[in-house]
Scaffold this active site. Structure first.
Site, PDB file in Angstrom:
ATOM      1  N   ARG A  18       8.903 -10.653  -2.842  1.00  0.00           N
ATOM      2  CA  ARG A  18       8.904 -10.535  -4.317  1.00  0.00           C
ATOM      3  C   ARG A  18      10.178 -11.140  -4.903  1.00  0.00           C
ATOM      4  O   ARG A  18      10.122 -11.860  -5.905  1.00  0.00           O
ATOM      5  CB  ARG A  18       8.745  -9.075  -4.744  1.00  0.00           C
ATOM      6  CG  ARG A  18       7.337  -8.559  -4.488  1.00  0.00           C
ATOM      7  CD  ARG A  18       7.198  -7.109  -4.850  1.00  0.00           C
ATOM      8  NE  ARG A  18       8.117  -6.333  -4.010  1.00  0.00           N
ATOM      9  CZ  ARG A  18       8.427  -5.064  -4.232  1.00  0.00           C
ATOM     10  NH1 ARG A  18       7.928  -4.417  -5.259  1.00  0.00           N
ATOM     11  NH2 ARG A  18       9.258  -4.437  -3.425  1.00  0.00           N
ATOM     12  N   ASN A  36       3.528  -6.013  -5.034  1.00  0.00           N
ATOM     13  CA  ASN A  36       2.886  -5.695  -3.758  1.00  0.00           C
ATOM     14  C   ASN A  36       1.556  -5.006  -4.012  1.00  0.00           C
ATOM     15  O   ASN A  36       1.412  -4.261  -4.981  1.00  0.00           O
ATOM     16  CB  ASN A  36       3.757  -4.760  -2.917  1.00  0.00           C
ATOM     17  CG  ASN A  36       4.935  -5.457  -2.292  1.00  0.00           C
ATOM     18  OD1 ASN A  36       4.995  -6.675  -2.213  1.00  0.00           O
ATOM     19  ND2 ASN A  36       5.888  -4.668  -1.828  1.00  0.00           N
TER      20      ASN A  36
END
EC number: 3.6.1.7
Length: 90
Positions: A18, A36
């Site tokens: 990320r 996620n």
């Protein structure tokens, strides 16, 4: 302007993916977010110019490095949205 949802599969959680996606987005003037998913994949919603999006996607497909592995990337066009940042969502 191109607006996409990108689902990334492989070893992409617990490896800084990320953060990597956020850095790649900022470098390429892409706005949107990354998050996620419960199935171990990562979802990105991204918006930017055609050229910037192509560069961003090339980077995402490579992944952040040694501990990660991108096995598959699914890309779908979505409706444009309003944003001026690229955020990490939890």
């Amino acid at each position: 302007m191109k607006t996409l949802e990108v689902n990334v599969f492989g070893v992409v959680q617990g490896v800084g993916f990320r953060w990597f996606a956020q850095q790649a987005a900022q470098k390429n003037n892409i706005v949107g977010w990354v998050r996620n998913r419960k199935d171990g994949s990562v979802t990105i919603q991204a918006q930017g110019t055609e050229e910037n999006m192509a560069n961003f996607l090339t980077t995402i497909k490579k992944g952040p490095g040694f501990y990660s592995r991108v096995d598959d990337v699914e890309i779908e066009s979505i409706a444009p949205f309003e944003s001026n940042v690229f955020a990490i969502r939890y």
